[in-house]
Design a protein around this motif. Structure first.
Motif, short mmCIF file in Angstrom:
data_model
loop_
_atom_site.label_atom_id
_atom_site.label_comp_id
_atom_site.label_asym_id
_atom_site.label_seq_id
_atom_site.Cartn_x
_atom_site.Cartn_y
_atom_site.Cartn_z
N ASN A 107 -2.58 9.94 0.79
CA ASN A 107 -3.61 9.27 1.58
C ASN A 107 -4.95 9.22 0.85
O ASN A 107 -5.71 8.25 0.98
CB ASN A 107 -3.78 9.97 2.93
N ARG B 4 0.79 -1.23 0.00
CA ARG B 4 0.00 0.00 0.00
C ARG B 4 0.82 1.28 0.00
O ARG B 4 0.30 2.36 0.24
CB ARG B 4 -0.97 -0.02 1.19
N LYS C 69 -2.25 13.26 8.01
CA LYS C 69 -2.24 12.30 9.11
C LYS C 69 -3.51 11.45 9.16
O LYS C 69 -3.72 10.69 10.11
CB LYS C 69 -2.04 13.03 10.44
N THR C 70 -4.35 11.58 8.15
CA THR C 70 -5.59 10.79 8.10
C THR C 70 -5.26 9.32 7.88
O THR C 70 -4.38 8.98 7.09
CB THR C 70 -6.48 11.30 6.95
N ASP C 71 -5.99 8.44 8.59
CA ASP C 71 -5.86 7.01 8.36
C ASP C 71 -6.64 6.68 7.09
O ASP C 71 -7.87 6.78 7.06
CB ASP C 71 -6.43 6.23 9.54
N PRO C 72 -5.96 6.28 6.01
CA PRO C 72 -6.69 6.03 4.74
C PRO C 72 -7.72 4.92 4.85
O PRO C 72 -8.70 4.91 4.10
CB PRO C 72 -5.57 5.68 3.75
N LYS C 73 -7.53 3.99 5.78
CA LYS C 73 -8.51 2.90 5.92
C LYS C 73 -9.84 3.45 6.43
O LYS C 73 -10.91 2.99 6.01
CB LYS C 73 -7.97 1.83 6.87
N LEU C 74 -9.80 4.43 7.33
CA LEU C 74 -11.04 5.03 7.83
C LEU C 74 -11.74 5.81 6.72
O LEU C 74 -12.97 5.72 6.56
CB LEU C 74 -10.75 5.93 9.02
N SER C 75 -10.97 6.58 5.96
CA SER C 75 -11.55 7.32 4.84
C SER C 75 -12.11 6.36 3.79
O SER C 75 -13.16 6.61 3.20
CB SER C 75 -10.50 8.23 4.19
N ARG D 119 -4.69 6.43 -1.71
CA ARG D 119 -4.75 5.13 -1.02
C ARG D 119 -6.15 4.85 -0.51
O ARG D 119 -6.62 3.70 -0.57
CB ARG D 119 -3.75 5.12 0.13
N ALA D 120 -6.83 5.87 0.02
CA ALA D 120 -8.18 5.68 0.54
C ALA D 120 -9.13 5.19 -0.56
O ALA D 120 -9.93 4.27 -0.34
CB ALA D 120 -8.70 6.97 1.16
#
Length: 209
Positions: free
Chosen positions: A150, A86, A118-124, A153-154
């Motif tokens: 990100n 990823r 800093k966002t978690d791409p899995k959450l987005s 990736r999201a």
């Protein structure tokens, strides 16, 4: 005996962290020429945030150029996925007409998301996939290389979520520049907007090797 490297139709564009988005955009645009030996699709390959940011900007610049300079106007879009892990990105850039027959109607409602460095791409990705399931238009906004990375990736992870759940819908996106005015500032900040469209089926089946 070693396996032969895969043969790819179209052309490949390799992005470096210190590369020129403008120069790379010309390599993408050249695929649209009628006499091009290596036409579409164009695979834009990158690794990590800075190189991916260059690749996204190059794709956006090429898309703007082709829309203005081709007759009839050519609309190119990108299908994001991972290569290996990823942190390695592929943007599969193609003329939208190649799979227009299964594009779902544009939903009336848009689900707007802002992705940061800093966002978690899995959450987005979960939010993007849920919007697609609800037949809304996911639109993602990002400022800066880490945020752009990100965002890509999201959307790629959201495609995986939709495929794993067999939702029967997939995503690709168009790129555009947009302006944001932050509170307390006198000048606008330029962001990149990823406007997703819904496709009936699995776009991995549309890709050509």
């Amino acid at each position: 005996m070693t396996d032969s490297p895969p043969h790819y139709t179209g052309r490949r564009v390799f992005c470096k962290a210190d590369g020129s988005a403008s120069s790379l955009s010309r390599k993408i645009s050249l695929a649209a020429l009628p006499d091009s030996k290596q036409g579409f699709p164009v695979r834009v390959w990158s690794k990590h945030s800075s190189a991916t940011n260059v690749g996204v900007k190059a794709t956006l610049i090429a898309a703007e150029r082709l829309e203005k300079e081709t007759t009839p106007a050519k609309t190119v879009v990108a299908i994001p996925s991972f290569r290996g892990n990823r942190t390695e990105i592929e943007l599969y850039v193609e003329d939208v007409e190649k799979f227009a027959d299964k594009i779902l109607p544009t939903p009336a409602e848009t689900a707007n998301l802002t992705v940061g460095g800093k966002t978690d791409p899995k959450l987005s990705a979960g939010a993007i996939a849920n919007a697609a399931r609800e037949r809304k238009t996911p639109a993602v906004q990002a400022i800066g290389a880490d945020a752009v990375f990100n965002a890509v990736r999201a959307i790629a992870i959201a495609r995986q979520y939709l495929r794993d759940k067999e939702d029967g819908v997939d995503l690709y996106f168009r790129l555009e520049w947009t302006k944001i005015r932050f509170e307390g500032r006198d000048e606008d900040t330029t962001a990149i907007r990823f406007t997703c469209s819904l496709y009936e089926g699995d776009l991995e089946e549309v890709k050509v090797e």
